[in-house]
Design an enzyme around this catalytic site. Sequence first.
Site, PDB file in Angstrom:
ATOM      1  N   CYS A  48     -90.347  50.693 121.812  1.00  0.00           N
ATOM      2  CA  CYS A  48     -89.748  51.093 123.162  1.00  0.00           C
ATOM      3  C   CYS A  48     -91.184  51.442 123.903  1.00  0.00           C
ATOM      4  O   CYS A  48     -91.636  52.571 123.796  1.00  0.00           O
ATOM      5  CB  CYS A  48     -88.811  52.288 123.367  1.00  0.00           C
ATOM      6  SG  CYS A  48     -88.481  52.792 124.990  1.00  0.00           S
TER       7      CYS A  48
ATOM      8  N   CYS B  84     -90.282  54.368 126.729  1.00  0.00           N
ATOM      9  CA  CYS B  84     -90.109  56.024 126.322  1.00  0.00           C
ATOM     10  C   CYS B  84     -90.170  55.758 124.755  1.00  0.00           C
ATOM     11  O   CYS B  84     -91.009  55.466 124.189  1.00  0.00           O
ATOM     12  CB  CYS B  84     -89.054  56.296 127.145  1.00  0.00           C
ATOM     13  SG  CYS B  84     -87.455  55.326 126.987  1.00  0.00           S
ATOM     14  N   SER B  85     -88.830  56.091 124.203  1.00  0.00           N
ATOM     15  CA  SER B  85     -88.786  56.202 122.712  1.00  0.00           C
ATOM     16  C   SER B  85     -87.334  55.837 122.316  1.00  0.00           C
ATOM     17  O   SER B  85     -87.058  56.184 121.363  1.00  0.00           O
ATOM     18  CB  SER B  85     -89.114  57.711 122.350  1.00  0.00           C
ATOM     19  OG  SER B  85     -88.041  58.521 122.904  1.00  0.00           O
ATOM     20  N   CYS B  86     -86.810  54.849 122.981  1.00  0.00           N
ATOM     21  CA  CYS B  86     -85.532  54.171 122.438  1.00  0.00           C
ATOM     22  C   CYS B  86     -85.681  53.938 120.931  1.00  0.00           C
ATOM     23  O   CYS B  86     -86.455  53.171 120.560  1.00  0.00           O
ATOM     24  CB  CYS B  86     -85.003  53.087 123.345  1.00  0.00           C
ATOM     25  SG  CYS B  86     -84.864  53.752 125.220  1.00  0.00           S
TER      26      CYS B  86
END
Lengths: 203, 222
Positions: free
Chosen positions: A104, A107-109
Site C-alpha cells: 500500500c 498508507c498501510s492497507c
Amino acid sequence: MSTHHHSTVPSDPELRVKALESLLVEKGLVDPKTLDELVDLYETKIGPRNGAKVVAKAWKDPEFKKYLLEKPTDAIASIGYRGRQGEHMRVVENTADIHNIVVCTLCSCYPWPVLGLPPVWYKSAPYRSRVVSDPRSVLEEFGTQLAEDVEIRVWDSTSEMRYFVLPEAPADFQNKSLDELESMVTRNSMIGVEKIKDPENRS
Amino acid sequence: MNSAHDLGGRHGFGPIAPEAENSEPVFHEDWERKALALVLAAGSLGQWNLDESRFSRESQHPVDYLRQSYYENWLSGLEKLLVEKGLVTEQELFNGRAFSKAEEELQKRVLQPEKVYSTIEKGGSTQMESDEPPEFNIGDRVRAKNRHPLTHTREPGYSRGREGIIEAHYGAHVMPDQNALGNRIGEHLYCVRFDAGELWGKDTPSKHLVFIDLWESYLERA
C-alpha cells in the site's frame, strides 16, 4: 491544514498516549476495558496463522482453492475469518511463472482478518517507495531470488480491496498433512516477499 | 494531496531491513497497544470515516509524517480529528484532563467491551449501488488523469498521466475523495494493469506489472 495543537501535546509518545487515554476515558468516550479487548484481539487472536490455514486448505482441497480464487471473501469467511480491513478480498495466486507482491504505497492497507496487523517494514517508507519501481531489489533483501523469466505483479492497495497472495505449494505437498503444510506458510509468503521454504528440499 | 504519504517510486529511503518474522512482536512498545486501541475505539464513535481518518494523517507536515513512527502518525491524526470534530477541546488535549463530559448522545455510542469482537467481525463494507453503468470494460485502454487535488485522493502520484489496461471491475465503491469531504457516494472502481516501463521508463526490466485500483473519475479513455 492546521497543526495548531502540535506543540501543545507531549512529544514523547508514551506520555502522549497516556494523556489521550485518560482524557477520553474521563470524557466518557472510551471504555478502558474495550481498549484491552481490542489489544487482545489483535495481539493474540487475529494474525497470520489465520491466513496459513486458508493457504494450507487451498493446497489440499482443489474445490476450496477454486472457491477461494472465485469468491475470496466468502471462502475466507467459510473458515471463520472476516470483517474489518478484509471486507473485500482478492486472492492472487503465485505459479512457476508469476510472482505476486502486495503493498500500500499511500498508507498501510493490509488484509487484517487473515494476516493481523502489518509488520513495521510493510508500513515503512523504504518498502512502500521501492517495491512498485524495483521489486527485484526488494525481494533480494528478503533473500528471495526469482528466475528472470518470472513475471512480477505488484498490487498497490489503493482501494478497500485487500490483496492476499496464495503462495506456490511445496513440491511434495501431497505427502504432507494439513498441519505440516500450515506450519510452512509464513506471513511474508502471503504478502509475497518470500516463497515457501521447504527445509527438506533446500539446496 | 501531493504529500509525503504518496511514496510510490520515491528514492533515498535506504534498506527495508525487515525484522525476522518469527521474532517480530505485534507491538514494539506498550504505548503502541494503546495507540491502536484508542484509534479503533474512537473511530467506532462514528464521527468520522476511514478517508477522513487517512486525510488527517497525510495532511500533517510532510517532515512530521516521515520522521514519526507509524503509530505516532495515527496518534497525530486522532488528536486532530478529535479537536476538528469538537469531541475534545485543544485545552483539554493540552491538559490531558476533561473540562466536561461528552454529550449523552455521543456517550451512548461508546464501543462496549462485549461488542468488540462482533464489531470487528462485522467490519464496514464499501460496496455501493450506482445508477450509472460502468464507463469502461475489461481490456479497455485507459489513462490515469493528471490531477492534483489539494484534498484527499487515492490516485497515487506515480500513476498520473500513465496508460494501462482495465484488468477488473469491482463494482461501485465509496468514492474516497468525496468520502473525505463527508459525502458518501458510490463510483465504479477498477483494477488497472500498468507495464512497469510505462510507469518508470523504457529501461525498466520487463516482466514487471503494477496493478492499481482506480475509481472511474480518476480515469480517461486512452
